[in-house]
Design a protein around this motif. Structure first.
Motif, PDB file in Angstrom:
ATOM      1  N   TYR A 215       2.457  25.466  34.532  1.00  0.00           N
ATOM      2  CA  TYR A 215       2.877  25.975  35.837  1.00  0.00           C
ATOM      3  C   TYR A 215       1.641  26.605  36.454  1.00  0.00           C
ATOM      4  O   TYR A 215       1.007  27.465  35.839  1.00  0.00           O
ATOM      5  CB  TYR A 215       3.976  27.013  35.626  1.00  0.00           C
ATOM      6  CG  TYR A 215       4.499  27.674  36.895  1.00  0.00           C
ATOM      7  CD1 TYR A 215       5.738  27.310  37.421  1.00  0.00           C
ATOM      8  CD2 TYR A 215       3.785  28.680  37.541  1.00  0.00           C
ATOM      9  CE1 TYR A 215       6.246  27.920  38.561  1.00  0.00           C
ATOM     10  CE2 TYR A 215       4.287  29.289  38.683  1.00  0.00           C
ATOM     11  CZ  TYR A 215       5.517  28.903  39.196  1.00  0.00           C
ATOM     12  OH  TYR A 215       6.033  29.501  40.313  1.00  0.00           O
TER      13      TYR A 215
ATOM     14  N   ALA B  30       0.011  29.049  39.005  1.00  0.00           N
ATOM     15  CA  ALA B  30       0.391  30.208  39.826  1.00  0.00           C
ATOM     16  C   ALA B  30      -0.790  30.611  40.711  1.00  0.00           C
ATOM     17  O   ALA B  30      -1.730  31.270  40.243  1.00  0.00           O
ATOM     18  CB  ALA B  30       0.798  31.361  38.923  1.00  0.00           C
TER      19      ALA B  30
ATOM     20  N   GLY C 246       3.487  26.613  41.752  1.00  0.00           N
ATOM     21  CA  GLY C 246       4.099  27.804  42.352  1.00  0.00           C
ATOM     22  C   GLY C 246       3.657  27.996  43.789  1.00  0.00           C
ATOM     23  O   GLY C 246       3.283  27.030  44.468  1.00  0.00           O
TER      24      GLY C 246
ATOM     25  N   PHE D  95       4.193  34.421  46.037  1.00  0.00           N
ATOM     26  CA  PHE D  95       4.949  35.071  44.941  1.00  0.00           C
ATOM     27  C   PHE D  95       4.129  36.213  44.336  1.00  0.00           C
ATOM     28  O   PHE D  95       2.916  36.106  44.164  1.00  0.00           O
ATOM     29  CB  PHE D  95       5.253  34.085  43.799  1.00  0.00           C
ATOM     30  CG  PHE D  95       6.193  32.978  44.152  1.00  0.00           C
ATOM     31  CD1 PHE D  95       6.762  32.872  45.409  1.00  0.00           C
ATOM     32  CD2 PHE D  95       6.519  32.015  43.198  1.00  0.00           C
ATOM     33  CE1 PHE D  95       7.624  31.830  45.722  1.00  0.00           C
ATOM     34  CE2 PHE D  95       7.388  30.973  43.496  1.00  0.00           C
ATOM     35  CZ  PHE D  95       7.938  30.880  44.765  1.00  0.00           C
TER      36      PHE D  95
ATOM     37  N   SER E 117       6.019  34.777  39.522  1.00  0.00           N
ATOM     38  CA  SER E 117       5.394  33.549  39.028  1.00  0.00           C
ATOM     39  C   SER E 117       5.587  33.416  37.522  1.00  0.00           C
ATOM     40  O   SER E 117       5.921  32.334  37.004  1.00  0.00           O
ATOM     41  CB  SER E 117       3.887  33.545  39.323  1.00  0.00           C
ATOM     42  OG  SER E 117       3.665  33.460  40.704  1.00  0.00           O
TER      43      SER E 117
ATOM     44  N   ILE F  48       1.286  28.935  31.655  1.00  0.00           N
ATOM     45  CA  ILE F  48       1.009  29.279  33.052  1.00  0.00           C
ATOM     46  C   ILE F  48      -0.504  29.264  33.255  1.00  0.00           C
ATOM     47  O   ILE F  48      -1.270  29.690  32.363  1.00  0.00           O
ATOM     48  CB  ILE F  48       1.631  30.642  33.425  1.00  0.00           C
ATOM     49  CG1 ILE F  48       1.436  30.935  34.926  1.00  0.00           C
ATOM     50  CG2 ILE F  48       1.067  31.791  32.584  1.00  0.00           C
ATOM     51  CD1 ILE F  48       2.275  32.115  35.440  1.00  0.00           C
TER      52      ILE F  48
END
Ligand code: AMP
Length: 430
Positions: A340, A342, A369, A373, A378, A389
């Motif tokens: 992911y 961020a 993301g 955020f 996140s 992440i």
């Protein structure tokens, strides 16, 4: 205004469950390809008489479960035609075999299909009005070997392999023979006689079937009728020598291949077109709707719809039930994304998209993301959807060194961008 809902007995399949559907279909396609089956796609709408002539007028499917309507055509002179949403696919496949004269090739034709079927049944878990079947058919002229018991055994062995490769442990193969058309006619008469004294004590459906189609009495699920049904003559005693030796050859080949089965004398199946071998694979995890799949031989089906002699054997598995079984076995944990990304702040969004593009093109599954955020948000989103992440602030963009946290180990590391894809590809992370 009342909110609209999916029609009774139909449902939406949503992610992540659809990933499981796709995995099942991919495994099935892979196994079918290794057994040299090719895909066939027939129309969902067929002429109603296809099903009354093949599945049979007196079956539950044709007598009460089909979605049928009169289609008028657009001109006054057009004849109204009775059309039906297919309740099963074997009839459509055999219709296509006849229509395209596929028997003329003189070879066995080996088809598989994957697609929706429609039956107006009482919906419950594992039983829907729109459901999906994965099925296969082996059909051809007799001189191509289509009557050989080896074909039956090969189809059963393929199914055992498919269920094993899907990760469905603990299935049971129930096997029977309903004999030739002549054997069945003889057995029907034997049953009819045997039912005369006992039918009045049975359920309403059985009382009707005892007259119209005695074989169907064996499908009855009403608990009070079961002791009576157990005393009825068995079809095994009505088989002629050819049917007996066919069945013996099927079981001998299964024994040689190491495919386990049990004989179920009551397995006559709900469709009229079956001859000789009939079978079901069941699974304990499914509750009342415990049949994963059913099938059998249909040596007279092609002639029943006006085609040439073309014996065949096939099956249909309930894809919905495969999904339920795999979910019950917990073999179906949804896969998480590899990473992911961020972005820290909206100014980094564009650079984050560029990184996501690079990683996705490299074969990684990446969730992206948004820089608006907060970091906590996140992290929460990343933990739900991905295994790691990647934190990307302006410093990281400038230095080309990214911060990567692996959720399974809790370890956070600095990774140069050039090494990122390699790190993300390692299963346990770095
Ligand atoms: P059949 O065509 O009746 O021999 O059914 C073959 C397989 O399709 C069954 O063993 C089930 O797994 C599946 N099946 C049949 N009817 C339904 C239904 N209404 N809903 C879900 N699956 C079904």
């Amino acid at each position: 205004m009342a909110t609209l809902k999916a029609v009774r007995g139909t449902r939406d399949l949503l992610p992540p469950e659809t990933a499981l559907w796709n995995r099942i279909e991919a495994t099935a396609r892979d196994v079918f390809a290794r057994y040299n089956f090719g895909e066939i796609r027939t129309p969902i709408i067929e002429d109603t008489s296809l099903f009354s002539r093949s599945v049979g007028e007196e079956t539950d499917i044709v007598s009460k479960e089909m979605f049928t309507w009169q289609d008028r055509g657009r001109l006054r002179s057009d004849h109204a035609q009775s059309l039906t949403l297919r309740p099963e696919n074997t009839a459509g496949v055999v219709r296509a075999y006849v229509e395209h004269k596929l028997g003329d090739a003189g070879q066995l034709q080996k088809f598989y299909y994957i697609g929706p079927q429609f039956r107006r049944e009482r919906p419950m878990k594992g039983r829907y009005r729109q459901f999906s079947q994965i099925g296969a058919e082996v059909i051809g002229p007799p001189h191509a070997g289509s009557e050989s018991p080896l074909r039956d055994a090969e189809v059963l062995e393929m199914l055992a392999t498919l269920l094993d490769e899907l990760g469905i442990n603990g299935w049971t193969l129930e096997l029977n023979s309903v004999g030739s058309a002549a054997d069945r006619a003889r057995y029907n008469e034997t049953l009819r006689q045997a039912l005369i004294p006992v039918a009045p004590k049975m359920c309403e459906d059985c009382q009707r079937r005892a007259v119209t189609n005695p074989l169907r009495v064996l499908d009855c699920k009403v608990p009070e009728d079961q002791p009576i049904i157990d005393t009825l003559p068995k079809i095994a005693d009505s088989l002629d020598d050819d049917s007996k030796s066919h069945f013996a050859a099927v079981t001998a080949a299964l024994d040689a291949a190491g495919v386990p089965y049990t004989r179920n004398h009551r397995l006559v199946r709900g469709l009229d077109y079956y001859t000789r071998t009939t079978f079901e694979f069941t699974h304990g995890g499914l509750g009342a709707q415990n049949a994963l799949l059913g099938g059998g031989r249909y040596d007279g089906l092609s002639e029943a719809i006006g085609g040439p002699k073309a014996p065949g054997i096939g099956f249909a598995m309930g894809e919905d039930r495969l999904v339920l079984t795999l979910q019950a076995l917990e073999a179906a944990k949804p896969e998480k994304a590899d990473a992911y990304i961020a972005p820290l702040g909206e100014t980094v969004n564009a650079a984050a998209l560029a990184l996501a593009r690079e990683l996705r093109r490299g074969g990684l599954t990446v969730e992206l993301g948004d820089g608006s955020f907060r970091l906590k948000k996140s992290f929460d989103a990343a933990d739900r959807t991905a295994r790691r992440i990647i934190i990307m602030g302006e410093d990281e963009v400038a230095s080309g060194i990214l911060t990567v946290k692996d959720f399974s180990t809790g370890i956070q590391t600095k990774v140069p961008r050039a090494e990122l894809a390699g790190v993300l590809k390692t299963p346990g992370g770095k």
